[in-house]
Motif scaffolding. Structure first.
Motif, PDB file in Angstrom:
ATOM      1  N   TYR A  93       0.891  -1.180   0.016  1.00 34.18           N
ATOM      2  CA  TYR A  93      -0.040   0.074  -0.126  1.00 34.18           C
ATOM      3  C   TYR A  93       0.778   1.222   0.028  1.00 34.18           C
ATOM      4  CZ  TYR A  93      -3.579   3.138   1.383  1.00 34.18           C
ATOM      5  OH  TYR A  93      -4.572   4.444   1.384  1.00 34.18           O
ATOM      6  N   TYR A  94       2.083   1.289   0.551  1.00 34.00           N
ATOM      7  CA  TYR A  94       2.778   2.366   1.063  1.00 34.00           C
ATOM      8  C   TYR A  94       4.179   2.222   0.052  1.00 34.00           C
ATOM      9  CZ  TYR A  94      -0.022   3.806   4.882  1.00 34.00           C
ATOM     10  OH  TYR A  94      -1.120   4.179   5.694  1.00 34.00           O
ATOM     11  N   HIS A  95       4.215   1.538  -0.970  1.00 31.26           N
ATOM     12  CA  HIS A  95       5.427   1.325  -1.363  1.00 31.26           C
ATOM     13  C   HIS A  95       5.843   2.482  -2.535  1.00 31.26           C
ATOM     14  CE1 HIS A  95       2.766   0.001  -5.092  1.00 31.26           C
ATOM     15  NE2 HIS A  95       3.726   0.513  -5.588  1.00 31.26           N
ATOM     16  N   GLN A  96       4.732   3.458  -2.657  1.00 30.83           N
ATOM     17  CA  GLN A  96       5.284   4.575  -3.491  1.00 30.83           C
ATOM     18  C   GLN A  96       5.161   5.969  -2.378  1.00 30.83           C
ATOM     19  OE1 GLN A  96       2.921   5.562  -7.054  1.00 30.83           O
ATOM     20  NE2 GLN A  96       2.808   3.274  -7.373  1.00 30.83           N
ATOM     21  N   HIS A  97       5.263   5.770  -1.010  1.00 28.85           N
ATOM     22  CA  HIS A  97       5.381   6.628  -0.084  1.00 28.85           C
ATOM     23  C   HIS A  97       6.797   6.992   0.547  1.00 28.85           C
ATOM     24  CE1 HIS A  97       0.993   6.093  -0.958  1.00 28.85           C
ATOM     25  NE2 HIS A  97       0.801   7.135  -0.475  1.00 28.85           N
ATOM     26  N   TYR A  98       7.352   7.619   0.257  1.00 33.23           N
ATOM     27  CA  TYR A  98       8.915   7.627   1.092  1.00 33.23           C
ATOM     28  C   TYR A  98       8.613   8.670   2.300  1.00 33.23           C
ATOM     29  CZ  TYR A  98      13.866   9.356   1.606  1.00 33.23           C
ATOM     30  OH  TYR A  98      14.882   9.523   2.531  1.00 33.23           O
ATOM     31  N   PRO A  99       9.429   8.397   3.301  1.00 40.32           N
ATOM     32  CA  PRO A  99      10.414   7.186   3.740  1.00 40.32           C
ATOM     33  C   PRO A  99       9.654   6.002   4.105  1.00 40.32           C
ATOM     34  CG  PRO A  99      10.427   8.841   5.709  1.00 40.32           C
ATOM     35  CD  PRO A  99       9.232   9.480   4.407  1.00 40.32           C
ATOM     36  N   VAL A 100       8.251   5.946   4.387  1.00 37.95           N
ATOM     37  CA  VAL A 100       7.710   4.786   4.872  1.00 37.95           C
ATOM     38  C   VAL A 100       7.727   3.653   4.429  1.00 37.95           C
ATOM     39  CG1 VAL A 100       5.321   3.768   5.749  1.00 37.95           C
ATOM     40  CG2 VAL A 100       5.679   6.215   5.606  1.00 37.95           C
ATOM     41  N   ASN A 101       7.846   3.700   2.856  1.00 36.81           N
ATOM     42  CA  ASN A 101       8.363   2.484   1.967  1.00 36.81           C
ATOM     43  C   ASN A 101       9.497   1.999   2.342  1.00 36.81           C
ATOM     44  OD1 ASN A 101       9.931   4.610   0.954  1.00 36.81           O
ATOM     45  ND2 ASN A 101       9.035   4.174  -0.988  1.00 36.81           N
ATOM     46  N   LEU A 102      10.695   2.659   2.644  1.00 40.64           N
ATOM     47  CA  LEU A 102      11.940   2.173   2.675  1.00 40.64           C
ATOM     48  C   LEU A 102      12.018   1.553   4.418  1.00 40.64           C
ATOM     49  CD1 LEU A 102      14.297   4.773   1.712  1.00 40.64           C
ATOM     50  CD2 LEU A 102      13.584   2.664   0.499  1.00 40.64           C
ATOM     51  N   LEU A 103      11.394   2.189   5.140  1.00 39.94           N
ATOM     52  CA  LEU A 103      11.189   1.574   6.687  1.00 39.94           C
ATOM     53  C   LEU A 103      10.346   0.080   6.484  1.00 39.94           C
ATOM     54  CD1 LEU A 103      11.595   1.857   9.733  1.00 39.94           C
ATOM     55  CD2 LEU A 103       9.235   3.179   9.749  1.00 39.94           C
ATOM     56  N   LEU A 104       9.430   0.488   6.008  1.00 44.44           N
ATOM     57  CA  LEU A 104       8.580  -1.028   5.866  1.00 44.44           C
ATOM     58  C   LEU A 104       9.498  -2.168   5.130  1.00 44.44           C
ATOM     59  CD1 LEU A 104       4.960   0.057   5.102  1.00 44.44           C
ATOM     60  CD2 LEU A 104       5.913  -1.219   7.266  1.00 44.44           C
ATOM     61  N   LEU A 105      10.459  -1.728   4.227  1.00 37.01           N
ATOM     62  CA  LEU A 105      11.240  -2.492   3.422  1.00 37.01           C
ATOM     63  C   LEU A 105      12.155  -3.350   4.204  1.00 37.01           C
ATOM     64  CD1 LEU A 105      11.991  -3.649   0.480  1.00 37.01           C
ATOM     65  CD2 LEU A 105      13.367  -1.968   0.160  1.00 37.01           C
ATOM     66  N   GLY A 106      12.867  -2.227   5.142  1.00 44.05           N
ATOM     67  CA  GLY A 106      13.901  -2.685   6.297  1.00 44.05           C
ATOM     68  C   GLY A 106      13.445  -3.806   6.858  1.00 44.05           C
ATOM     69  N   ILE A 107      12.114  -3.588   7.535  1.00 48.01           N
ATOM     70  CA  ILE A 107      11.487  -4.517   8.525  1.00 48.01           C
ATOM     71  C   ILE A 107      11.279  -5.821   7.822  1.00 48.01           C
ATOM     72  CG2 ILE A 107       9.524  -5.094   9.983  1.00 48.01           C
ATOM     73  CD1 ILE A 107       9.153  -2.020  10.309  1.00 48.01           C
ATOM     74  N   PHE A 108      10.491  -5.837   6.483  1.00 46.39           N
ATOM     75  CA  PHE A 108      10.389  -6.823   5.867  1.00 46.39           C
ATOM     76  C   PHE A 108      11.663  -7.876   5.485  1.00 46.39           C
ATOM     77  CE2 PHE A 108      10.108  -8.843   1.276  1.00 46.39           C
ATOM     78  CZ  PHE A 108       9.060  -9.621   1.463  1.00 46.39           C
ATOM     79  N   THR A 109      12.802  -6.817   5.202  1.00 47.75           N
ATOM     80  CA  THR A 109      14.226  -7.657   5.045  1.00 47.75           C
ATOM     81  C   THR A 109      14.712  -8.461   5.945  1.00 47.75           C
ATOM     82  OG1 THR A 109      14.401  -6.071   3.204  1.00 47.75           O
ATOM     83  CG2 THR A 109      16.454  -7.504   3.633  1.00 47.75           C
TER      84      THR A 109
END
Length: 245
Positions: A93-109
């Motif tokens: 849902y937020y993959h185009q919303h910086y910097p939330v997308n990078l924060l969630l990506l970090g948690i996911f990784t």
């Protein structure tokens, strides 16, 4: 094993910046090459983070022993297994919303890396090394091939329905294996089929990266390729582990 999310809306990159990636390309080659470099930069950071986290889990023995010898470890392990699926929904849902997308990506990784580390913690080092080397060779080879094929006008979008159907069959096979374990032969079949499926997904998602993703979908493009690589590694790892039992 983590199955890939649904699709959402190699060569020398620097020297090819002024040449189109594929014959019917409409946008500026510079913009598309910049997007590809951005995606692969994020993917590289993800893979390095995964190696770092998994290495800590494998080599710091108290970490893996906690999940095996303590009752609280089982609950935490289950949480780690399901955390990537829980994060994937807001990430989409937020993959185009910086910097939330990078924060969630970090948690996911990190969550996936931790679970992969736990899988490798009780696997022989030789098997892990062989799986890493073979995965790297396959990923690089398929990536270079897809860029080469795209330059010559080939399109792999037709693979989508077939790969999705094959993934559903694989999930049913996993469910049957959980309910009625079939032993070493079933693990070998599963590892081989899963490896072939995710090889196809690497080609499919790389083709989408070249032609279909928009510039602000860099996070989601990195997620799909990351999951393809991780799933391919786990499939090869399962195949090698089954051959040694």
């Amino acid at each position: 094993m983590w199955f890939r999310p649904p699709y959402g809306k190699g060569p020398d990159v620097e020297s090819g910046a002024n040449r189109p990636l594929y014959p019917v390309m409409l946008e500026s080659p510079q913009i598309r090459w910049a997007f590809i470099r951005k995606v692969y930069s994020i993917l590289t950071v993800q893979m390095l983070l995964s190696v770092a986290v998994a290495s800590v889990v494998v080599f710091v023995r108290p970490v893996s022993h906690f999940f095996v010898h303590h009752s609280a470890g089982l609950g935490l392990y289950i949480l780690i297994i399901f955390l990537p699926f829980l994060v994937l929904c807001p990430l989409y849902y937020y993959h185009q919303h910086y910097p939330v997308n990078l924060l969630l990506l970090g948690i996911f990784t990190v969550s996936i890396s931790f679970a992969v580390g736990l899988t490798c913690a009780f696997t022989r080092g030789k098997v892990i090394l062989e799986s890493v080397i073979l995965t790297a060779l396959v990923v690089v080879s398929l990536t270079l091939y897809t860029f080469w094929a795209a330059r010559r006008g080939y399109d792999f979008n037709f693979l989508g329905p077939f790969l999705f159907s094959a993934l559903m069959i694989l999930m049913v096979f996993v469910l049957v294996q959980l309910l009625f374990p079939l032993g070493r032969i079933s693990l070998t079949i599963y590892g081989g089929l899963a490896a072939l499926i995710f090889c196809g997904y690497i080609i499919y998602d790389t083709d989408n990266l070249i032609k279909r993703y928009s510039y602000d979908e860099y996070v989601w493009a990195a997620v799909t390729l990351y999951l393809d690589i991780i799933n391919l590694f786990l499939s090869i790892l399962t195949l090698f582990r089954a051959s040694e039992t």
